[in-house]
Design a protein around this motif. Structure first.
Motif, PDB file in Angstrom:
ATOM      1  N   LEU A 193       0.813  -1.213   0.000  1.00 62.30           N
ATOM      2  CA  LEU A 193       0.000   0.000   0.000  1.00 62.30           C
ATOM      3  C   LEU A 193       0.846   1.263   0.000  1.00 62.30           C
ATOM      4  CD1 LEU A 193      -2.682  -1.087   2.630  1.00 62.30           C
ATOM      5  CD2 LEU A 193      -2.806  -1.275   0.136  1.00 62.30           C
ATOM      6  N   THR A 300      -7.007  -4.018  -6.487  1.00 60.67           N
ATOM      7  CA  THR A 300      -7.475  -2.658  -6.749  1.00 60.67           C
ATOM      8  C   THR A 300      -8.260  -2.117  -5.563  1.00 60.67           C
ATOM      9  OG1 THR A 300      -7.620  -3.176  -9.114  1.00 60.67           O
ATOM     10  CG2 THR A 300      -8.786  -1.221  -8.351  1.00 60.67           C
ATOM     11  N   GLN A 303      -6.090  -0.720  -2.672  1.00 59.65           N
ATOM     12  CA  GLN A 303      -5.574   0.635  -2.894  1.00 59.65           C
ATOM     13  C   GLN A 303      -6.681   1.667  -2.684  1.00 59.65           C
ATOM     14  OE1 GLN A 303      -2.400   1.225  -3.316  1.00 59.65           O
ATOM     15  NE2 GLN A 303      -1.794  -0.908  -3.559  1.00 59.65           N
ATOM     16  N   ASN A 306      -7.488   1.951   1.056  1.00 64.29           N
ATOM     17  CA  ASN A 306      -6.414   2.660   1.754  1.00 64.29           C
ATOM     18  C   ASN A 306      -6.601   4.172   1.614  1.00 64.29           C
ATOM     19  OD1 ASN A 306      -3.833   2.751   3.174  1.00 64.29           O
ATOM     20  ND2 ASN A 306      -2.942   3.398   1.221  1.00 64.29           N
TER      21      ASN A 306
END
Length: 316
Positions: A193, A300, A303, A306
């Motif tokens: 990440l 995906t 991300q 995050n």
């Protein structure tokens, strides 16, 4: 206006008539209404609606349409959530297979979302089977799990159609992009990440943990493939973690450039962390490449989550 009163069998190029044909042999009564298909189960209905994307252009190319699946909960169940939406949805979303309990205004509904891109050619091989089996059993997974939890009914068992060979195929793709291992009927991958973050084993705390498990049957659906994405973020306050999961599930329903949403955010297994769970029933094993696609969607989603958690004041 986009919404038509007359039935549209192919709104924005999405052939809902194909979905009707797949549901025809079942006991579900399917009808077209405007740009939506209404799938009537015995005790509830699912609305499969085709809507325009919020923004057509995206990093993944032009978006053709967004399909949202929304289930109205049976009235007797609404009292379970009244006044305690975050806690109740967090608990029951642990039973999610292909949809999530989310708050929509004052109501709690079960929802899934599929964003379809112009360049994709996956309608018959992937999108249609996914929508069909979500219509058939996506809501049943959560409702049945709730029933079993409240009545102490014994979970359904059953073996999985996914094999070590299937998981090795996923590893073959994912190992090019991240740390990925298989063992028996399980696969584990770590998604970095932050720049340079590769593995928690190496001391990194900026990685999301993703697992595929073919040896954990769903309590209501039986055998299949359990998919678990665990974020490294820790939220000590249990109520705040529950609210964050509720917010993430609401965000997932937006008609945006996002990976397919067929699962749910709920508290994870690492200790006060958010996690995304989904379950592919055995009937979806024949959908070509669905396990590989699920792994890419998870990468995906990690991300995206995050970034969303950071915007909500939570960092790993």
């Amino acid at each position: 206006m986009f919404w038509n009163k007359k039935p549209n069998p192919e709104p924005l190029g999405v052939p809902l008539s194909d979905l009707m044909a797949m549901l025809a042999p079942t006991t579900i009564k399917a009808t077209l209404k405007g740009n939506a298909l209404i799938a009537q189960h015995e005790h509830y209905a699912i609305r499969i609606e085709v809507v325009p994307p919020a923004t057509r252009e995206s990093e993944n190319g032009p978006i053709r349409a967004v399909v949202r699946m929304i289930t109205e909960l049976p009235a007797p169940l609404m009292s379970v959530f009244r006044g305690k939406e975050a806690a109740a949805t967090a608990a029951f979303n642990a039973f999610a297979a292909l949809g999530a309990l989310h708050q929509d205004g004052a109501a709690v509904r079960i929802g899934s979302r599929l964003t379809i891109y112009e360049a994709e050619d996956a309608w018959r091989t992937l999108h249609l089977p996914l929508l069909a089996f979500t219509t058939i059993c996506g809501s049943e997974a959560i409702l049945g799990g709730m029933r079993r939890a409240m009545t102490n009914e014994k979970p359904r068992g059953g073996s999985s159609r996914w094999t070590e060979r299937d998981l090795a195929q996923v590893e073959g793709y994912m190992s090019r992009l991240c740390v990925c291992t298989t063992g028996g009927l399980g696969l584990t991958a770590e998604f970095g990440l932050a720049e340079g973050a590769e593995s928690a084993i190496a001391g990194d705390h900026k990685t999301a943990l993703f697992q595929l498990m073919a040896d954990q049957p769903h309590p209501e659906l039986g055998g299949g493939l359990f998919c678990l994405l665990q974020m490294p973020h820790r939220v000590a306050d249990e109520e705040r973690l529950q609210r964050l999961c509720l917010q993430l599930n609401q965000m997932e329903m937006a008609p945006h450039d996002l990976p397919p949403h067929f699962g749910a955010w709920c508290p994870g297994r690492l200790g006060n962390n958010p996690a995304y769970v989904s379950f592919l029933p055995n009937a979806l094993h024949s959908a070509a490449g669905i396990a590989v696609n699920t792994a890419f969607w998870a990468m995906t989603r990690a991300q995206w989550a995050n970034a969303m958690l950071a915007s909500l004041g939570v960092r790993s």
